[in-house]
Structure formats: C-alpha cells, structure tokens
Motif scaffolding. Structure first.
Motif, PDB file in Angstrom:
ATOM      1  N   ASP A  19       0.816  -1.302  -0.010  1.00  0.00           N
ATOM      2  CA  ASP A  19      -0.023  -0.103  -0.086  1.00  0.00           C
ATOM      3  C   ASP A  19       0.926   1.397   0.081  1.00  0.00           C
ATOM      4  O   ASP A  19       0.397   2.341  -0.334  1.00  0.00           O
ATOM      5  N   TYR A  20       1.951   1.196   0.298  1.00  0.00           N
ATOM      6  CA  TYR A  20       3.190   2.106   0.133  1.00  0.00           C
ATOM      7  C   TYR A  20       3.738   2.394  -1.138  1.00  0.00           C
ATOM      8  O   TYR A  20       4.770   3.181  -1.348  1.00  0.00           O
ATOM      9  N   GLY A  21       3.705   1.313  -1.996  1.00  0.00           N
ATOM     10  CA  GLY A  21       4.293   1.380  -3.249  1.00  0.00           C
ATOM     11  C   GLY A  21       5.684   0.618  -3.277  1.00  0.00           C
ATOM     12  O   GLY A  21       6.447   0.640  -4.285  1.00  0.00           O
ATOM     13  N   ASN A  22       5.826  -0.302  -2.298  1.00  0.00           N
ATOM     14  CA  ASN A  22       7.029  -0.933  -2.248  1.00  0.00           C
ATOM     15  C   ASN A  22       7.002  -2.366  -2.829  1.00  0.00           C
ATOM     16  O   ASN A  22       5.633  -3.018  -2.883  1.00  0.00           O
ATOM     17  N   PRO A  23       7.847  -2.680  -3.854  1.00  0.00           N
ATOM     18  CA  PRO A  23       7.641  -4.209  -4.477  1.00  0.00           C
ATOM     19  C   PRO A  23       7.644  -5.252  -3.519  1.00  0.00           C
ATOM     20  O   PRO A  23       8.255  -5.344  -2.740  1.00  0.00           O
ATOM     21  N   ILE A  24       6.571  -6.108  -4.044  1.00  0.00           N
ATOM     22  CA  ILE A  24       6.481  -7.472  -3.389  1.00  0.00           C
ATOM     23  C   ILE A  24       6.978  -8.532  -4.505  1.00  0.00           C
ATOM     24  O   ILE A  24       6.595  -8.397  -5.688  1.00  0.00           O
ATOM     25  N   TYR A  25       8.119  -9.521  -4.071  1.00  0.00           N
ATOM     26  CA  TYR A  25       8.763 -10.253  -5.215  1.00  0.00           C
ATOM     27  C   TYR A  25       8.010 -11.690  -5.142  1.00  0.00           C
ATOM     28  O   TYR A  25       7.932 -12.109  -4.043  1.00  0.00           O
ATOM     29  N   ALA A  26       8.329 -11.909  -6.234  1.00  0.00           N
ATOM     30  CA  ALA A  26       8.304 -13.464  -6.334  1.00  0.00           C
ATOM     31  C   ALA A  26       9.677 -14.280  -6.996  1.00  0.00           C
ATOM     32  O   ALA A  26      10.241 -13.432  -7.882  1.00  0.00           O
ATOM     33  N   ARG A  27       9.940 -15.196  -6.515  1.00  0.00           N
ATOM     34  CA  ARG A  27      11.321 -16.015  -6.935  1.00  0.00           C
ATOM     35  C   ARG A  27      10.824 -16.846  -7.969  1.00  0.00           C
ATOM     36  O   ARG A  27       9.892 -17.851  -7.536  1.00  0.00           O
ATOM     37  N   VAL A  28      11.350 -16.942  -9.068  1.00  0.00           N
ATOM     38  CA  VAL A  28      11.030 -17.696 -10.495  1.00  0.00           C
ATOM     39  C   VAL A  28      12.126 -18.380 -10.730  1.00  0.00           C
ATOM     40  O   VAL A  28      13.321 -17.996 -11.041  1.00  0.00           O
ATOM     41  N   SER A  29      11.634 -19.791 -10.923  1.00  0.00           N
ATOM     42  CA  SER A  29      13.152 -20.473 -11.399  1.00  0.00           C
ATOM     43  C   SER A  29      12.892 -21.389 -12.329  1.00  0.00           C
ATOM     44  O   SER A  29      11.676 -21.926 -12.617  1.00  0.00           O
ATOM     45  N   TRP A  30      13.863 -21.979 -13.233  1.00  0.00           N
ATOM     46  CA  TRP A  30      13.730 -22.914 -14.159  1.00  0.00           C
ATOM     47  C   TRP A  30      14.689 -23.457 -14.619  1.00  0.00           C
ATOM     48  O   TRP A  30      15.747 -23.141 -14.307  1.00  0.00           O
ATOM     49  N   SER A  31      14.862 -24.841 -15.405  1.00  0.00           N
ATOM     50  CA  SER A  31      15.859 -25.414 -15.871  1.00  0.00           C
ATOM     51  C   SER A  31      15.974 -24.941 -17.251  1.00  0.00           C
ATOM     52  O   SER A  31      15.228 -24.970 -18.065  1.00  0.00           O
ATOM     53  N   THR A  32      17.216 -24.709 -17.516  1.00  0.00           N
ATOM     54  CA  THR A  32      17.706 -24.339 -18.839  1.00  0.00           C
ATOM     55  C   THR A  32      17.691 -25.537 -19.985  1.00  0.00           C
ATOM     56  O   THR A  32      17.932 -25.394 -21.154  1.00  0.00           O
ATOM     57  N   ALA A  33      17.954 -26.643 -19.300  1.00  0.00           N
ATOM     58  CA  ALA A  33      18.126 -27.822 -20.140  1.00  0.00           C
ATOM     59  C   ALA A  33      16.605 -28.579 -20.471  1.00  0.00           C
ATOM     60  O   ALA A  33      16.537 -29.334 -21.457  1.00  0.00           O
ATOM     61  N   THR A  34      15.669 -27.732 -19.995  1.00  0.00           N
ATOM     62  CA  THR A  34      14.228 -28.362 -20.266  1.00  0.00           C
ATOM     63  C   THR A  34      13.744 -27.681 -21.589  1.00  0.00           C
ATOM     64  O   THR A  34      13.757 -26.555 -21.838  1.00  0.00           O
ATOM     65  N   GLN A  35      12.840 -28.393 -22.231  1.00  0.00           N
ATOM     66  CA  GLN A  35      12.295 -27.958 -23.441  1.00  0.00           C
ATOM     67  C   GLN A  35      10.919 -27.303 -23.276  1.00  0.00           C
ATOM     68  O   GLN A  35      10.313 -27.801 -22.241  1.00  0.00           O
ATOM     69  N   SER A  36      10.709 -26.340 -24.177  1.00  0.00           N
ATOM     70  CA  SER A  36       9.225 -25.629 -23.714  1.00  0.00           C
ATOM     71  C   SER A  36       8.114 -26.159 -24.482  1.00  0.00           C
ATOM     72  O   SER A  36       8.628 -27.015 -25.240  1.00  0.00           O
ATOM     73  N   PRO A  37       7.116 -26.187 -24.116  1.00  0.00           N
ATOM     74  CA  PRO A  37       6.414 -25.062 -22.955  1.00  0.00           C
ATOM     75  C   PRO A  37       6.423 -25.599 -21.668  1.00  0.00           C
ATOM     76  O   PRO A  37       6.212 -27.100 -21.555  1.00  0.00           O
ATOM     77  N   ARG A  38       6.566 -24.990 -20.620  1.00  0.00           N
ATOM     78  CA  ARG A  38       6.652 -25.348 -19.372  1.00  0.00           C
ATOM     79  C   ARG A  38       5.309 -25.320 -18.608  1.00  0.00           C
ATOM     80  O   ARG A  38       4.687 -24.151 -18.496  1.00  0.00           O
ATOM     81  N   PRO A  39       5.105 -26.292 -17.601  1.00  0.00           N
ATOM     82  CA  PRO A  39       3.993 -26.026 -17.025  1.00  0.00           C
ATOM     83  C   PRO A  39       4.408 -25.114 -15.676  1.00  0.00           C
ATOM     84  O   PRO A  39       5.606 -24.639 -15.467  1.00  0.00           O
ATOM     85  N   ILE A  40       3.326 -24.699 -14.826  1.00  0.00           N
ATOM     86  CA  ILE A  40       3.822 -23.984 -13.592  1.00  0.00           C
ATOM     87  C   ILE A  40       3.330 -24.730 -12.433  1.00  0.00           C
ATOM     88  O   ILE A  40       2.475 -25.198 -12.136  1.00  0.00           O
ATOM     89  N   ALA A  41       4.412 -24.272 -11.474  1.00  0.00           N
ATOM     90  CA  ALA A  41       4.095 -24.924 -10.179  1.00  0.00           C
ATOM     91  C   ALA A  41       4.391 -23.729  -9.354  1.00  0.00           C
ATOM     92  O   ALA A  41       5.440 -23.250  -9.252  1.00  0.00           O
ATOM     93  N   LEU A  42       3.432 -23.118  -8.672  1.00  0.00           N
ATOM     94  CA  LEU A  42       3.160 -22.265  -7.846  1.00  0.00           C
ATOM     95  C   LEU A  42       3.273 -22.624  -6.497  1.00  0.00           C
ATOM     96  O   LEU A  42       2.667 -23.768  -5.706  1.00  0.00           O
ATOM     97  N   ILE A  43       4.541 -22.263  -5.524  1.00  0.00           N
ATOM     98  CA  ILE A  43       4.747 -22.718  -4.214  1.00  0.00           C
ATOM     99  C   ILE A  43       4.613 -21.600  -3.178  1.00  0.00           C
ATOM    100  O   ILE A  43       5.270 -20.433  -3.403  1.00  0.00           O
TER     101      ILE A  43
END
Length: 318
Positions: free
Chosen positions: A12-36
């Motif tokens: 509410d004060y304009g400060n960012p809230i972050y998500a950490r996003v991770s993936w394997s560079t060896a995996t073929q696309s498209p990727r499904p999503i796991a939200l943790i």
C-alpha cells in the motif's frame, strides 16, 4: 537451474513484493507452472524458505517454479495475505509468461498449473484450489479448519517451540520493527535455533503460545476467510496432503488432516490422498539436509508429494 526475483505487485506504500521464479535451462518448452507458497503462519517467512532441493526437483521435471512473497500480519489481515496469494496466481498465469517470453525466450503453458505449499502456505495452496483453476494441489502439513473454534489454533499450547518461549511484551522499538513505518512487511526470516530471536519471531511465538493467532490474523472474526475447508466442493482439483504423524503444531496435525481427507471425499473431490510420514513433526522437510545428504523416508515422502503434481499435468516432462 536459473532463478530470478521479479516484483509482481506493490504494497500500500508502493514498495515491491517479489516472487522468486526458477527454471531449468535444459528443459524443452512449453513449461507447466508450479506455484509454491511459503509457510510461517502468515506472520513470518519468505520465498527463501522454500527448500532448494524441492525447487530443483520441480525444475528438473520441466516446471517453471514460482514462489511468491505476500504481505504479513499484523500490518495486514490474513484476508489480505490470502488476496495476495490469489493475485500471485493471476499474475503468474497472465503477465509472467509474456515477461519470460520477452526476456528469456521461455514458452510457458499457463493452463497447466499446479500449487503447493508448506504449513500456512499449504493452506494458501488449498485456497487457490477453492477459487482458481488448478490441475492439482499438494499441501504439506497445512493449517486446517480455522473457522472451527474447537480446533487447536484457538487454544493455548505447550507444544515446542511455542510453549518453551517466554512471554513477550513488545517495547516501542520492538513494535517499530514488527510494524515499520512506510513498509508492509512481506519478507521476514524464521527464528534460527540457537540464535537470539528477532522481535517479530518473539511476538509470533507469544501469539501462538496463548491461542491468540486467529484474532490477531483476522481481527474482524471472519475466520472462514482463511479457511478453504469452508469452501470445499466437487469443483476442487485433485489434492494430496503430506502430513507428519507426530505434528503437534496448533492448527495442524494428523487428526485434522484425516478430517480434511474425509470432508473432501464427502464433497466429491475426485482424487484425495493423505500421505502420512511416520514419526515426523511439523516442517520435517525444511532442513537443508533433506533431499541432499538425507534422501531417506522424509525426502521420499516429499518426492511423492511432488510427483503427485507432475502426474496431473496433461503434458509429461522428463
């Protein structure tokens, strides 16, 4: 594995809230999503709590892993923390795929999304199951049935670590640390055994020890807002609960997990699995050794929870 922190909303004060996003560079696309979603009783915690072996395992199976922070009590209510969890889902399925395509040439299949979480994060995963589209959800030792005033979250406890902590009355400086001016806290570390707890950790322990968590997290008394079991229906996706047999943390435990299994089945949830981990307590999987040097029964139970999610995406990845 590649990982980055991305702001997905502001407080509410304009400060960012972050998500950490991770993936394997060896995996073929498209990727499904796991939200943790991380645990911490909506009072402490951050995406940094998510065990690295679990993130790596999910990435190795082809998933894009998104671990969002969310605003913490007491500057917001539990209802607002739950709203942040939903906002993170919406952002993950709409804005994030475009961002990753533009910046990393990643193709994301946002229709193939699963959710999981630990403790109160498991409750958030079940909340997402109640109001958004998921292929499956895995809840590790979730807090359950908060709207039922007879459950343990509404009573004082002597269970460690809460019952072992001295009572805590915040000083003016402590209160300023717990509720800093101009910032709604969305990242706060757990207490580290053997170290001096921070004011927020002492405050959290005191609140839970005295059975005051519900009214602190939801001062208006609308505990159903934080209880996805009040919304269970046949529309829910497949659900697995991974539960330590000896868990005695208020709001959780095997008895409530068994009750949740019964009620989900009775409501018509098409697949429900309760995975009981013999002899284990709350947060049994959060030790950095589990999944690294310790690949025994605790890690095997974790893998079953993670594989449950993988089995429910329509495209298989290896």
């Amino acid at each position: 594995m590649q990982s980055t922190r991305i702001p997905y909303k502001t407080d509410d004060y304009g400060n960012p809230i972050y998500a950490r996003v991770s993936w394997s560079t060896a995996t073929q696309s498209p990727r499904p999503i796991a939200l943790i979603y991380h645990g911490g009783g909506l009072m402490v915690g951050s995406s940094e709590m998510i065990p690295k072996p679990q993130t790596e395992y999910r990435c190795s199976k082809g998933f894009l892993v998104v671990a969002p922070n969310y605003r913490l009590v007491p500057q917001v209510s539990g209802r607002q923390a739950f709203a942040d969890a939903v906002y993170a889902y919406d952002w993950t399925t709409t804005d994030l795929p475009k961002l990753l395509q533009a910046e990393h040439s990643l193709e994301i299949d946002s229709a193939q999304i699963v959710a999981m979480g630990h403790s109160s994060g498991g409750t958030l995963a079940l909340h997402i199951a109640s109001c958004r589209s998921l292929k499956a959800a895995t809840a590790f030792y979730p807090s359950l049935f908060l709207a039922d005033p007879t459950t343990s979250m509404h009573r004082p406890t002597t269970a460690p670590p809460f019952g072992l902590m001295p009572d805590f009355t915040p000083t003016k400086e402590d209160s300023a640390s717990i509720e800093p001016a101009g910032l709604q806290v969305s990242e706060a570390p757990l207490a580290i055994p053997g170290s001096i707890p921070q004011p927020r950790n002492k405050w959290q322990m005191h609140v839970i020890k005295h059975g005051q968590w519900p009214q602190t997290a939801q001062p208006d008394g609308d505990y159903a807002a934080m209880d996805p079991m009040t919304r269970v229906s046949a529309r829910w996706p497949p659900v697995m609960i991974v539960q330590g047999e000896m868990d005695d943390v208020p709001g959780g435990g095997l008895e409530l997990a068994e009750r949740a299994e019964r009620e989900m089945r009775a409501a018509g949830v098409r697949e429900v699995v309760l995975e009981v981990v013999p002899g284990e307590r709350h947060m049994f999987d959060l030790s950095p050794t589990v999944g690294t040097v310790d690949t025994g029964p605790k890690w095997e139970a974790v893998v079953r929870g993670l594989e449950w999610l993988k089995r429910h995406v329509s495209v298989k990845y290896d």
